[in-house]
Design a protein around this motif. Structure first.
Motif, PDB file in Angstrom:
ATOM      1  N   LYS A   1       0.640  -1.284   0.039  1.00 24.16           N
ATOM      2  CA  LYS A   1      -0.017  -0.012   0.023  1.00 24.16           C
ATOM      3  C   LYS A   1       0.803   1.172   0.229  1.00 24.16           C
ATOM      4  CE  LYS A   1      -4.011   1.935   2.433  1.00 24.16           C
ATOM      5  NZ  LYS A   1      -4.907   1.545   3.688  1.00 24.16           N
ATOM      6  N   PHE A   2       2.019   1.439   0.316  1.00 21.26           N
ATOM      7  CA  PHE A   2       2.751   2.247   0.586  1.00 21.26           C
ATOM      8  C   PHE A   2       3.899   2.476  -0.465  1.00 21.26           C
ATOM      9  CE2 PHE A   2       1.713   0.694   4.660  1.00 21.26           C
ATOM     10  CZ  PHE A   2       0.912   2.016   5.211  1.00 21.26           C
ATOM     11  N   CYS A   3       4.260   1.401  -1.101  1.00 23.11           N
ATOM     12  CA  CYS A   3       5.563   1.847  -2.216  1.00 23.11           C
ATOM     13  C   CYS A   3       4.781   1.178  -3.612  1.00 23.11           C
ATOM     14  CB  CYS A   3       6.699   1.138  -1.854  1.00 23.11           C
ATOM     15  SG  CYS A   3       6.827  -0.571  -1.681  1.00 23.11           S
ATOM     16  N   ASP A   4       3.700   0.570  -3.779  1.00 23.00           N
ATOM     17  CA  ASP A   4       3.372  -0.113  -4.720  1.00 23.00           C
ATOM     18  C   ASP A   4       4.097  -1.057  -5.331  1.00 23.00           C
ATOM     19  OD1 ASP A   4       0.741   1.471  -4.689  1.00 23.00           O
ATOM     20  OD2 ASP A   4       1.593   3.206  -5.974  1.00 23.00           O
ATOM     21  N   THR A   5       4.712  -1.810  -4.666  1.00 23.60           N
ATOM     22  CA  THR A   5       5.511  -3.045  -4.905  1.00 23.60           C
ATOM     23  C   THR A   5       4.576  -4.140  -4.835  1.00 23.60           C
ATOM     24  OG1 THR A   5       7.516  -2.084  -3.948  1.00 23.60           O
ATOM     25  CG2 THR A   5       7.449  -4.327  -4.489  1.00 23.60           C
TER      26      THR A   5
ATOM     27  N   GLU B   1       6.156 -13.668  -1.928  1.00 25.28           N
ATOM     28  CA  GLU B   1       6.891 -14.350  -0.881  1.00 25.28           C
ATOM     29  C   GLU B   1       8.149 -14.763  -0.943  1.00 25.28           C
ATOM     30  OE1 GLU B   1       7.375 -15.538   2.870  1.00 25.28           O
ATOM     31  OE2 GLU B   1       5.398 -14.574   2.243  1.00 25.28           O
ATOM     32  N   GLY B   2       9.024 -14.277  -0.186  1.00 25.73           N
ATOM     33  CA  GLY B   2      10.420 -14.792  -0.268  1.00 25.73           C
ATOM     34  C   GLY B   2      11.346 -13.813  -1.075  1.00 25.73           C
ATOM     35  N   GLN B   3      10.758 -13.236  -2.079  1.00 25.85           N
ATOM     36  CA  GLN B   3      11.450 -12.085  -2.980  1.00 25.85           C
ATOM     37  C   GLN B   3      11.316 -10.722  -2.353  1.00 25.85           C
ATOM     38  OE1 GLN B   3      10.493 -12.992  -6.898  1.00 25.85           O
ATOM     39  NE2 GLN B   3      11.422 -15.071  -6.882  1.00 25.85           N
ATOM     40  N   THR B   4      10.340 -10.129  -2.420  1.00 26.43           N
ATOM     41  CA  THR B   4       9.778  -8.815  -2.247  1.00 26.43           C
ATOM     42  C   THR B   4       9.297  -8.637  -0.772  1.00 26.43           C
ATOM     43  OG1 THR B   4       7.890  -8.738  -3.406  1.00 26.43           O
ATOM     44  CG2 THR B   4       9.643  -8.123  -4.504  1.00 26.43           C
ATOM     45  N   CYS B   5       8.750  -9.736  -0.147  1.00 29.03           N
ATOM     46  CA  CYS B   5       8.246  -9.517   1.335  1.00 29.03           C
ATOM     47  C   CYS B   5       8.375 -11.043   2.030  1.00 29.03           C
ATOM     48  CB  CYS B   5       6.631  -9.368   1.230  1.00 29.03           C
ATOM     49  SG  CYS B   5       5.804 -10.921   0.389  1.00 29.03           S
ATOM     50  N   SER B   6       8.193 -10.693   3.301  1.00 35.01           N
ATOM     51  CA  SER B   6       8.358 -11.993   4.278  1.00 35.01           C
ATOM     52  C   SER B   6       6.952 -11.973   5.079  1.00 35.01           C
ATOM     53  CB  SER B   6       9.662 -11.779   5.006  1.00 35.01           C
ATOM     54  OG  SER B   6       9.589 -10.598   5.928  1.00 35.01           O
TER      55      SER B   6
ATOM     56  N   THR C   1       1.561 -11.367   9.512  1.00 32.62           N
ATOM     57  CA  THR C   1       2.356  -9.972   9.243  1.00 32.62           C
ATOM     58  C   THR C   1       3.149 -10.161   7.817  1.00 32.62           C
ATOM     59  OG1 THR C   1       2.180  -9.628  11.631  1.00 32.62           O
ATOM     60  CG2 THR C   1       3.772  -8.211  10.313  1.00 32.62           C
ATOM     61  N   ILE C   2       2.637  -9.461   6.961  1.00 32.55           N
ATOM     62  CA  ILE C   2       3.502  -9.258   5.816  1.00 32.55           C
ATOM     63  C   ILE C   2       4.230  -7.999   5.635  1.00 32.55           C
ATOM     64  CG2 ILE C   2       2.999  -9.311   3.351  1.00 32.55           C
ATOM     65  CD1 ILE C   2       0.624 -10.867   3.510  1.00 32.55           C
ATOM     66  N   ARG C   3       5.581  -8.152   5.761  1.00 28.98           N
ATOM     67  CA  ARG C   3       6.430  -7.190   5.718  1.00 28.98           C
ATOM     68  C   ARG C   3       7.199  -6.822   4.333  1.00 28.98           C
ATOM     69  NH1 ARG C   3       8.249  -4.128   9.604  1.00 28.98           N
ATOM     70  NH2 ARG C   3       7.577  -5.406  11.099  1.00 28.98           N
ATOM     71  N   CYS C   4       7.192  -5.690   3.747  1.00 29.12           N
ATOM     72  CA  CYS C   4       7.674  -5.550   2.510  1.00 29.12           C
ATOM     73  C   CYS C   4       9.325  -5.126   2.707  1.00 29.12           C
ATOM     74  CB  CYS C   4       7.017  -4.121   1.908  1.00 29.12           C
ATOM     75  SG  CYS C   4       7.714  -3.689   0.362  1.00 29.12           S
ATOM     76  N   LYS C   5       9.944  -5.893   1.700  1.00 29.54           N
ATOM     77  CA  LYS C   5      11.505  -5.680   1.869  1.00 29.54           C
ATOM     78  C   LYS C   5      11.940  -4.463   1.177  1.00 29.54           C
ATOM     79  CE  LYS C   5      12.479 -10.460   2.319  1.00 29.54           C
ATOM     80  NZ  LYS C   5      13.160 -11.645   1.782  1.00 29.54           N
ATOM     81  N   THR C   6      10.954  -3.732   0.437  1.00 31.69           N
ATOM     82  CA  THR C   6      11.514  -2.618  -0.233  1.00 31.69           C
ATOM     83  C   THR C   6      11.416  -1.364   0.702  1.00 31.69           C
ATOM     84  OG1 THR C   6      10.545  -3.522  -2.451  1.00 31.69           O
ATOM     85  CG2 THR C   6      11.128  -1.097  -2.378  1.00 31.69           C
ATOM     86  N   CYS C   7      10.285  -1.248   1.216  1.00 30.90           N
ATOM     87  CA  CYS C   7      10.012   0.082   1.997  1.00 30.90           C
ATOM     88  C   CYS C   7       9.908  -0.271   3.556  1.00 30.90           C
ATOM     89  CB  CYS C   7       8.792   0.674   1.674  1.00 30.90           C
ATOM     90  SG  CYS C   7       7.111  -0.232   2.241  1.00 30.90           S
ATOM     91  N   GLY C   8       9.916  -1.667   3.845  1.00 30.03           N
ATOM     92  CA  GLY C   8       9.973  -2.132   5.420  1.00 30.03           C
ATOM     93  C   GLY C   8       8.429  -2.035   5.876  1.00 30.03           C
ATOM     94  N   ASN C   9       7.615  -1.562   5.522  1.00 35.95           N
ATOM     95  CA  ASN C   9       6.275  -1.523   5.960  1.00 35.95           C
ATOM     96  C   ASN C   9       5.541  -2.796   6.194  1.00 35.95           C
ATOM     97  OD1 ASN C   9       4.858   0.649   7.068  1.00 35.95           O
ATOM     98  ND2 ASN C   9       4.867   1.863   5.293  1.00 35.95           N
TER      99      ASN C   9
END
Length: 110
Positions: free
Chosen positions: A22-26, A30-35, A54-62
């Motif tokens: 929702k924050f960086c539109d990535t 699973e495993g590549q851009t989020c955990s 809990t899904i954490r975006c690896k690009t923006c950390g949200n």
């Protein structure tokens, strides 16, 4: 996708919303851009119905948090109706005033 739905004022399905940050539109893969992890911070994890995905975006950390296996509570009007019906059932099961309960007599055999 999100920009188009906002412009056209069309709702996205919840499944589609969970795949886009929702924050960086990535695109969240699973495993590549989020955990993703399952957390339960309720009183040391004593409440099993309080699990959160809990899904954490690896690009923006949200992080986005979703309830897991949490049954939805019925609307208040339906809950009150069921409560009233159960009270009515209990009243109809009890004996009417003035009537004694018939109990089988027990006899001892020697």
């Amino acid at each position: 996708m999100r920009a188009v739905s906002l412009k056209a004022q069309i709702r996205q399905s919840p499944a589609l919303k969970r795949t886009i940050c929702k924050f960086c539109d990535t695109l969240l893969i699973e495993g590549q851009t989020c955990s993703s992890t399952v957390e339960n911070d309720s009183k040391g994890g004593r409440k099993p119905w309080a699990d959160l995905l809990t899904i954490r975006c690896k690009t923006c950390g949200n992080a986005k948090r979703y309830p897991v296996n949490a049954p939805r509570q019925k609307r208040r009007s339906l809950r009150n109706r069921e409560k009233d019906e159960s009270k009515m059932d209990l009243k109809s099961d009890s004996p009417a005033d003035g009537q004694a309960l018939e109990t089988p007599s027990t006899t001892r055999e020697s």
